[in-house]
Scaffold this active site. Sequence first.
Site, PDB file in Angstrom:
ATOM      1  N   GLY A 278       4.641  -7.475   2.145  1.00  0.00           N
ATOM      2  CA  GLY A 278       3.842  -6.967   3.253  1.00  0.00           C
ATOM      3  C   GLY A 278       4.193  -5.543   3.600  1.00  0.00           C
ATOM      4  N   PRO A 279       3.327  -4.872   4.360  1.00  0.00           N
ATOM      5  CA  PRO A 279       3.594  -3.490   4.767  1.00  0.00           C
ATOM      6  C   PRO A 279       4.813  -3.417   5.686  1.00  0.00           C
ATOM      7  CG  PRO A 279       1.311  -4.141   5.251  1.00  0.00           C
ATOM      8  CD  PRO A 279       2.040  -5.374   4.867  1.00  0.00           C
ATOM      9  N   PRO A 280       5.357  -2.224   5.885  1.00  0.00           N
ATOM     10  CA  PRO A 280       6.486  -2.079   6.807  1.00  0.00           C
ATOM     11  C   PRO A 280       6.094  -2.451   8.232  1.00  0.00           C
ATOM     12  CG  PRO A 280       6.265  -0.135   5.406  1.00  0.00           C
ATOM     13  CD  PRO A 280       5.048  -0.964   5.181  1.00  0.00           C
TER      14      PRO A 280
ATOM     15  N   HIS B 229     -15.267  21.436  18.377  1.00  0.00           N
ATOM     16  CA  HIS B 229     -14.914  20.680  17.174  1.00  0.00           C
ATOM     17  C   HIS B 229     -14.844  19.181  17.484  1.00  0.00           C
ATOM     18  CE1 HIS B 229     -12.832  20.338  13.180  1.00  0.00           C
ATOM     19  NE2 HIS B 229     -12.431  19.212  13.747  1.00  0.00           N
ATOM     20  N   GLU B 230     -14.086  18.811  18.518  1.00  0.00           N
ATOM     21  CA  GLU B 230     -13.963  17.398  18.868  1.00  0.00           C
ATOM     22  C   GLU B 230     -15.288  16.840  19.389  1.00  0.00           C
ATOM     23  OE1 GLU B 230     -11.366  15.832  17.969  1.00  0.00           O
ATOM     24  OE2 GLU B 230     -10.348  17.685  17.397  1.00  0.00           O
TER      25      GLU B 230
ATOM     26  N   HIS C  20     -17.315  15.743  16.437  1.00  0.00           N
ATOM     27  CA  HIS C  20     -16.909  14.427  15.932  1.00  0.00           C
ATOM     28  C   HIS C  20     -17.503  13.310  16.791  1.00  0.00           C
ATOM     29  CE1 HIS C  20     -14.240  15.768  12.815  1.00  0.00           C
ATOM     30  NE2 HIS C  20     -13.413  16.409  13.640  1.00  0.00           N
TER      31      HIS C  20
ATOM     32  N   GLY D  97       7.246  -7.785  10.003  1.00  0.00           N
ATOM     33  CA  GLY D  97       8.142  -8.859  10.432  1.00  0.00           C
ATOM     34  C   GLY D  97       8.755  -9.676   9.326  1.00  0.00           C
ATOM     35  N   LYS D  98       8.932  -9.116   8.143  1.00  0.00           N
ATOM     36  CA  LYS D  98       9.521  -9.874   7.036  1.00  0.00           C
ATOM     37  C   LYS D  98      10.987 -10.202   7.316  1.00  0.00           C
ATOM     38  CE  LYS D  98       8.429  -6.583   4.218  1.00  0.00           C
ATOM     39  NZ  LYS D  98       7.649  -5.745   5.158  1.00  0.00           N
TER      40      LYS D  98
ATOM     41  N   ASP E  56     -10.060  17.346   7.694  1.00  0.00           N
ATOM     42  CA  ASP E  56     -11.329  16.607   7.591  1.00  0.00           C
ATOM     43  C   ASP E  56     -11.945  16.787   6.204  1.00  0.00           C
ATOM     44  OD1 ASP E  56     -11.039  15.926  10.251  1.00  0.00           O
ATOM     45  OD2 ASP E  56     -12.160  17.662  10.965  1.00  0.00           O
TER      46      ASP E  56
END
Length: 689
Positions: free
Chosen positions: A235-237, A457-458, A461, A240-241, A533
């Site tokens: 699993g990804p970091p 700019h924002e 988006h 909870g492994k 972007d």
Amino acid sequence: MNQNERGDGGNSPRRPGQMPRRSGPQRSQPEGPQWGRMVRPLVIWMGLIFLVLAISQQFAKQTPKARTLTYDSFKQYLEAGKVESITVEENSVHGQLRESAALEGQRAFQVTLPPRASLETFDEWIKKYEVEILFKESGPSIWSSLIYIVPWVLFIGIWIFFMRRMQGANNKGIFAFGKSRARMWTDNMPHVTFADVAGADEAKQELREIIEFLREPEKFQRLGGKIPKGALLLGPPGTGKTLLAKAVAGEAGVPFFSMSGADFVEMFVGVGASRVRDLFEQGKHNAPCIIFIDELDAVGRHRGAGLGGGHDEREQTLNQLLVEMDGFDSNEGVILIAATNRPDVLDSALLRPGRFDRQIVVDRPDVRGREGILKVHTKKIPLARSVDLAILAKGTPGFSGADLANMVNEAALLAARRDKTQVEAVDFEEAKDKVLMGIERKSLLISEDEKKSTAYHEAGHVLVARLTPGSDPVHKVSIIPRGRALGITTMLPMDEKHNYSRTYCQALMRQLLGGRAAEQLILNELTTGAGDDIKRVTELARKMVCEWGMSEKLGPLTFGEKQEEIFLGREIAQHRDYSESTAHLIDQEVRDLVEVAAADVARLLRENVDLLHAIAGALLEREMLDGEEIDKIMNGVALPRLKRAKKEAGGAADKSRARKRTAAAASPAATPAATSRNRSKGEHTEPQV
């Protein structure tokens, strides 16, 4: 998904400002040179050596008690022929008188000669007085002995010290190079159970079955079942492994050994293989038991890909691990559990059935899992009535268990900083923004032109995302610098996404190009703020063409085989398995996708330029807008003015009042106006398969 360790099992909440109680084992001694432990035995041994030398000196010098004579008296006795024999030792003379000349029955005497006594004098005594003369070499004194021994003692002590340092702090003996560093889980360690783990129901079920097999093997063996030899947590970091392994240790009821994959690696060749053997020997002696190895990829990477070939230390360690797990000798009752977030680099022989019979995927939690994780982490936190964990779970798609734990902790810290007695919903909202977008940098100053450019700019988006069907809803937009960006727009999908359509990918490309198009339309200028972007749009378009078969001209084909260097664990080359004409066609398709999206974005902004000005003006005035405020602007509803804007000089336009406010900034090289700082949270990320 899962969460970090909870601590002690007390249920009583702590008062604000109260220090947390310590739980589990006491803090171990700090690593490093412990001079007290080194000097104490050295001083003791030197004292013993000094004592032995002093005693030996005393015994060596034990001679019959002698009377001390002056040199004149000695010359008189010598001239009178009363001296029978003398022994010369440097400037001292020990001798015996004749029986007729004994002084009170004592014949022994001693006298100190003058310095530089010559051999001619002794020859004269022999010829003239017929006395026996014996020359004796003086024995070493205690100080000369110490001067000879102390350097060797210091050398041996320093050698022992460095040998201990090279072995590390966990080995018990000086020559215990090959001993395992596994730590056995004891009752005084923090107790974690499956009740402390949420969001990984399938993984918990698989691990519960392994525990049941150790407790009641007859239940499974009566139908011919065999105990699994190993379970690999993938699993990804942050999912909870390791926490699941701690829960297994808390509920297993059998000996549990834990160590890291890096503990097998040492500077001495063969030490890793020796530690593997010792680890499984400990397991056999304590069977049935469970062995947990964290970060297995440190020792389990593909063989034959390194610089050392078959004689590489890491490969020898892996070979020994393979033999111990499923070799000629059986290890009944020893179950190996390992965890890694890099299953792609593990050796295929390690992953086959018979070694790791079960591969348990611990992925990021869904909305129900996130709600369960939040309940676990907020057990000891006083929550206000305004806090709804279900709403928080819906607003945090893509968060891992570690992210959720961090968000809860940040919310508690924010509430404590404001001297609150409970953690409120606004604290969780600010903590979520901090995790998503980074910390605000209001202390920096930027020019009004840069602030205006960032606002448009924002706004570009936001407006393109709202006008494009299939886009994720806008969660929040800000022109306050956070992290390395001047402005940030975050998107939170309404539902969990596991698959991405061509329409969604095209909508994502348009949304990413909205900021650049707004700058070009309003300011008639292009800035470096669109750099990230453009990079992400290009990567997304190339994946659509080369990997996902979304090009009408090229069809359902994949182009370019990726190659990974196992030691580096990253892609360093891409095999080109197509012709020059196909490469030209790929480039043309990528360009067409991006240019069509850019043309659509420019048309949308031109047709809705009034909304673009409205959103940018609101950003210049407020610096941050949430989803509800954006909805009001899109519907033509005016936002209430800020109180501080009303207090400014009257008669000035809203835009001029907003331009007088101070804003923070980042340097031009810091990739300004990135649409999202963290791609792993589900906002503005290119689709992954």
